[in-house]
Design a protein around this motif. Structure first.
Motif, PDB file in Angstrom:
ATOM      1  N   LEU A   6       0.822  -1.208   0.000  1.00 53.69           N
ATOM      2  CA  LEU A   6       0.000   0.000   0.000  1.00 53.69           C
ATOM      3  C   LEU A   6       0.859   1.263   0.000  1.00 53.69           C
ATOM      4  CD1 LEU A   6      -3.137   0.468   0.220  1.00 53.69           C
ATOM      5  CD2 LEU A   6      -2.757   0.849   2.658  1.00 53.69           C
ATOM      6  N   LEU A   7       2.086   1.152   0.495  1.00 54.42           N
ATOM      7  CA  LEU A   7       2.978   2.301   0.615  1.00 54.42           C
ATOM      8  C   LEU A   7       3.821   2.520  -0.638  1.00 54.42           C
ATOM      9  CD1 LEU A   7       4.242   1.685   4.266  1.00 54.42           C
ATOM     10  CD2 LEU A   7       2.141   2.800   3.499  1.00 54.42           C
ATOM     11  N   LYS A   8       3.602   1.728  -1.676  1.00 51.68           N
ATOM     12  CA  LYS A   8       4.352   1.813  -2.931  1.00 51.68           C
ATOM     13  C   LYS A   8       5.861   1.746  -2.680  1.00 51.68           C
ATOM     14  CE  LYS A   8       0.994   4.231  -5.837  1.00 51.68           C
ATOM     15  NZ  LYS A   8       0.798   5.322  -6.830  1.00 51.68           N
ATOM     16  N   PRO A   9       6.348   0.594  -2.249  1.00 55.02           N
ATOM     17  CA  PRO A   9       7.758   0.485  -1.865  1.00 55.02           C
ATOM     18  C   PRO A   9       8.750   0.805  -2.971  1.00 55.02           C
ATOM     19  CG  PRO A   9       6.691  -1.668  -1.936  1.00 55.02           C
ATOM     20  CD  PRO A   9       5.609  -0.657  -2.009  1.00 55.02           C
ATOM     21  N   ARG A  10       8.408   0.514  -4.226  1.00 54.29           N
ATOM     22  CA  ARG A  10       9.343   0.822  -5.312  1.00 54.29           C
ATOM     23  C   ARG A  10       9.505   2.325  -5.489  1.00 54.29           C
ATOM     24  NH1 ARG A  10       8.571  -2.777 -10.634  1.00 54.29           N
ATOM     25  NH2 ARG A  10       6.389  -2.168 -10.421  1.00 54.29           N
ATOM     26  N   VAL A  11       8.394   3.038  -5.397  1.00 59.65           N
ATOM     27  CA  VAL A  11       8.468   4.499  -5.454  1.00 59.65           C
ATOM     28  C   VAL A  11       9.204   5.020  -4.222  1.00 59.65           C
ATOM     29  CG1 VAL A  11       7.121   6.635  -5.464  1.00 59.65           C
ATOM     30  CG2 VAL A  11       6.353   4.674  -6.813  1.00 59.65           C
ATOM     31  N   MET A  12       8.917   4.419  -3.069  1.00 59.09           N
ATOM     32  CA  MET A  12       9.558   4.825  -1.831  1.00 59.09           C
ATOM     33  C   MET A  12      11.074   4.663  -1.915  1.00 59.09           C
ATOM     34  SD  MET A  12       9.158   3.298   2.024  1.00 59.09           S
ATOM     35  CE  MET A  12       7.370   3.255   1.993  1.00 59.09           C
ATOM     36  N   SER A  13      11.547   3.615  -2.578  1.00 63.09           N
ATOM     37  CA  SER A  13      12.987   3.384  -2.680  1.00 63.09           C
ATOM     38  C   SER A  13      13.666   4.503  -3.461  1.00 63.09           C
ATOM     39  CB  SER A  13      13.259   2.036  -3.337  1.00 63.09           C
ATOM     40  OG  SER A  13      12.809   2.009  -4.680  1.00 63.09           O
ATOM     41  N   LEU A  14      13.004   5.001  -4.497  1.00 58.91           N
ATOM     42  CA  LEU A  14      13.557   6.124  -5.267  1.00 58.91           C
ATOM     43  C   LEU A  14      13.563   7.392  -4.422  1.00 58.91           C
ATOM     44  CD1 LEU A  14      14.595   7.236  -7.970  1.00 58.91           C
ATOM     45  CD2 LEU A  14      12.207   7.647  -8.620  1.00 58.91           C
ATOM     46  N   VAL A  15      12.494   7.600  -3.659  1.00 55.04           N
ATOM     47  CA  VAL A  15      12.414   8.752  -2.772  1.00 55.04           C
ATOM     48  C   VAL A  15      13.539   8.708  -1.735  1.00 55.04           C
ATOM     49  CG1 VAL A  15      11.055   9.812  -0.921  1.00 55.04           C
ATOM     50  CG2 VAL A  15       9.935   9.131  -3.062  1.00 55.04           C
ATOM     51  N   VAL A  16      13.729   7.543  -1.125  1.00 51.02           N
ATOM     52  CA  VAL A  16      14.769   7.390  -0.106  1.00 51.02           C
ATOM     53  C   VAL A  16      16.144   7.678  -0.689  1.00 51.02           C
ATOM     54  CG1 VAL A  16      15.975   5.696   1.322  1.00 51.02           C
ATOM     55  CG2 VAL A  16      13.482   5.802   1.365  1.00 51.02           C
ATOM     56  N   PHE A  17      16.419   7.132  -1.870  1.00 53.17           N
ATOM     57  CA  PHE A  17      17.740   7.305  -2.471  1.00 53.17           C
ATOM     58  C   PHE A  17      18.014   8.766  -2.819  1.00 53.17           C
ATOM     59  CE2 PHE A  17      20.466   7.193  -6.367  1.00 53.17           C
ATOM     60  CZ  PHE A  17      21.645   6.866  -5.714  1.00 53.17           C
ATOM     61  N   THR A  18      17.072   9.430  -3.482  1.00 55.02           N
ATOM     62  CA  THR A  18      17.312  10.821  -3.886  1.00 55.02           C
ATOM     63  C   THR A  18      17.340  11.758  -2.672  1.00 55.02           C
ATOM     64  OG1 THR A  18      14.937  11.139  -4.347  1.00 55.02           O
ATOM     65  CG2 THR A  18      16.347  10.496  -6.194  1.00 55.02           C
ATOM     66  N   ALA A  19      16.512  11.470  -1.656  1.00 54.12           N
ATOM     67  CA  ALA A  19      16.544  12.282  -0.440  1.00 54.12           C
ATOM     68  C   ALA A  19      17.871  12.096   0.287  1.00 54.12           C
ATOM     69  CB  ALA A  19      15.385  11.917   0.480  1.00 54.12           C
ATOM     70  N   LEU A  20      18.370  10.856   0.306  1.00 54.05           N
ATOM     71  CA  LEU A  20      19.655  10.577   0.949  1.00 54.05           C
ATOM     72  C   LEU A  20      20.781  11.318   0.246  1.00 54.05           C
ATOM     73  CD1 LEU A  20      21.301   8.948   3.041  1.00 54.05           C
ATOM     74  CD2 LEU A  20      21.475   7.134   1.302  1.00 54.05           C
ATOM     75  N   VAL A  21      20.746  11.330  -1.086  1.00 57.69           N
ATOM     76  CA  VAL A  21      21.762  12.073  -1.836  1.00 57.69           C
ATOM     77  C   VAL A  21      21.677  13.554  -1.509  1.00 57.69           C
ATOM     78  CG1 VAL A  21      22.561  12.745  -4.133  1.00 57.69           C
ATOM     79  CG2 VAL A  21      21.889  10.373  -3.696  1.00 57.69           C
ATOM     80  N   GLY A  22      20.455  14.101  -1.487  1.00 54.65           N
ATOM     81  CA  GLY A  22      20.288  15.510  -1.129  1.00 54.65           C
ATOM     82  C   GLY A  22      20.856  15.833   0.237  1.00 54.65           C
ATOM     83  N   LEU A  23      20.678  14.916   1.174  1.00 53.30           N
ATOM     84  CA  LEU A  23      21.197  15.096   2.533  1.00 53.30           C
ATOM     85  C   LEU A  23      22.724  15.037   2.562  1.00 53.30           C
ATOM     86  CD1 LEU A  23      20.187  15.098   5.664  1.00 53.30           C
ATOM     87  CD2 LEU A  23      20.817  12.687   5.569  1.00 53.30           C
ATOM     88  N   LEU A  24      23.301  14.064   1.837  1.00 52.69           N
ATOM     89  CA  LEU A  24      24.742  13.830   1.921  1.00 52.69           C
ATOM     90  C   LEU A  24      25.582  14.801   1.099  1.00 52.69           C
ATOM     91  CD1 LEU A  24      24.858   9.915   1.882  1.00 52.69           C
ATOM     92  CD2 LEU A  24      25.061  11.465   3.848  1.00 52.69           C
ATOM     93  N   VAL A  25      25.014  15.358   0.027  1.00 53.03           N
ATOM     94  CA  VAL A  25      25.803  16.301  -0.786  1.00 53.03           C
ATOM     95  C   VAL A  25      25.703  17.730  -0.248  1.00 53.03           C
ATOM     96  CG1 VAL A  25      25.506  14.879  -2.849  1.00 53.03           C
ATOM     97  CG2 VAL A  25      23.973  16.829  -2.482  1.00 53.03           C
TER      98      VAL A  25
END
Length: 312
Positions: free
Chosen positions: A22-41
């Motif tokens: 229900l939480l759309k995990p595949r979409v969530m994985s892209l969100v997590v990755f791009t948010a993590l990059v935004g945080l780390l750069v």
């Protein structure tokens, strides 16, 4: 959405996997990755525990958006072959359950992101959830062929949220990361729409392929890809870029433009005969395209931490 066709359809057999879907995990994985990059750069270091909490709450917010989207779109999900096995149309989760989960997780993620990081990052997360669940799902998706163009902003906000969690603000770099995803979204989804054939017609969703035809859609894919390339390459000239990113971006965008050009010059009869092989290849590469761009940004950040990356 009409709830009538879904009343009493829940089988009571929902598993953890159904609620997670229900939480759309595949979409969530892209969100997590791009948010993590935004945080780390970002130019501000973040304590690992704070960073972990920030990404966790951003992920929960993304899941909340997915649940609300599935609640609203349950009627058309039942019609489209690609979505018929989702938890609500499959009768695993009742619509009211999905709504309750989406609302609860939305409030939880925003409040705790504010407590873990700052109010501005929490505001961006709240706006992103609202944009995806209301502006895109409720308003745009069923009313205009520009649905995926404007609605793509929802998927483009995560790196900005990650950056804001670290810095408390917005910068040119975070805007360019947003723009990269925003400009990538239309050609990515229109390529999918070209080979999904009748799904959007059957569901009454005014995707560009439905309202303006496949030839126009092919031209739009080329136009947006040409507009995307300078945005993607331009990010390499900022403080988050560097030689590694720039080299990767030049190669990937040359390949992406070639793919869009191949789609643009396609004859629909030929595309049908070969099973939309070019469109499917372009769609698959589009996923790799986004991952490699953000992966290259992450590589530049890692190199900079050793005094090797960036432009000096």
């Amino acid at each position: 959405m009409s709830d009538a066709s879904f009343e009493n359809t829940s089988t009571g057999e929902a598993s953890f996997g159904d609620y997670f879907a229900l939480l759309k995990p595949r979409v969530m994985s892209l969100v997590v990755f791009t948010a993590l990059v935004g945080l780390l750069v970002a130019p501000v270091s973040v304590h690992p525990f704070v960073g972990f909490c920030a990404i966790l709450f951003i992920a929960i917010g993304a899941g909340a958006s997915g649940a609300l989207n599935m609640w609203w779109d349950a009627d058309i999900d039942q019609v489209m072959r690609r979505t018929q096995k989702r938890p609500i149309p499959a009768g695993k989760v009742a619509p009211e359950e999905a709504l309750a989960i989406g609302l609860a997780l939305s409030g939880f993620s925003v409040i705790f992101l504010a407590l873990a990081t700052n109010l501005f990052a929490a505001f961006l997360l709240a706006f992103t959830i609202f944009f995806y669940a209301v502006v895109y799902s409720v308003w745009l998706k069923r009313s205009t062929p520009q649905n995926i163009v404007i609605g793509g902003a929802a998927g483009a906000f995560p790196p900005m949220i990650g950056w804001a969690a670290a810095t408390g603000g917005v910068s040119l770099e975070s805007v360019l990361m947003f723009a990269l995803i925003f400009m990538w979204t239309p050609p990515h989804f229109w390529a999918l729409a070209l080979f999904m054939k009748s799904d959007y017609d059957d569901a009454g969703v005014p995707m560009l392929t439905v309202t303006h035809g496949r030839k126009t859609t092919r031209a739009h894919i080329l136009i947006y890809t040409l507009l995307l390339a300078p945005v993607a390459i331009g990010a390499g000239l900022t403080s988050i870029g560097g030689p590694v990113y720039l080299a990767a971006a030049v190669v990937m965008n040359a390949w992406f433009v070639k793919g869009a050009f191949d789609i643009w010059r396609r004859d629909e009869d030929i595309a049908t005969d070969d099973g939309y092989a070019v469109e499917k290849s372009f769609f698959k590469f589009s996923l790799l395209y986004l991952f490699l761009h953000f992966g290259a940004l992450l590589a530049e950040a890692a190199l900079r931490s050793f005094g090797l990356g960036g432009w000096g």
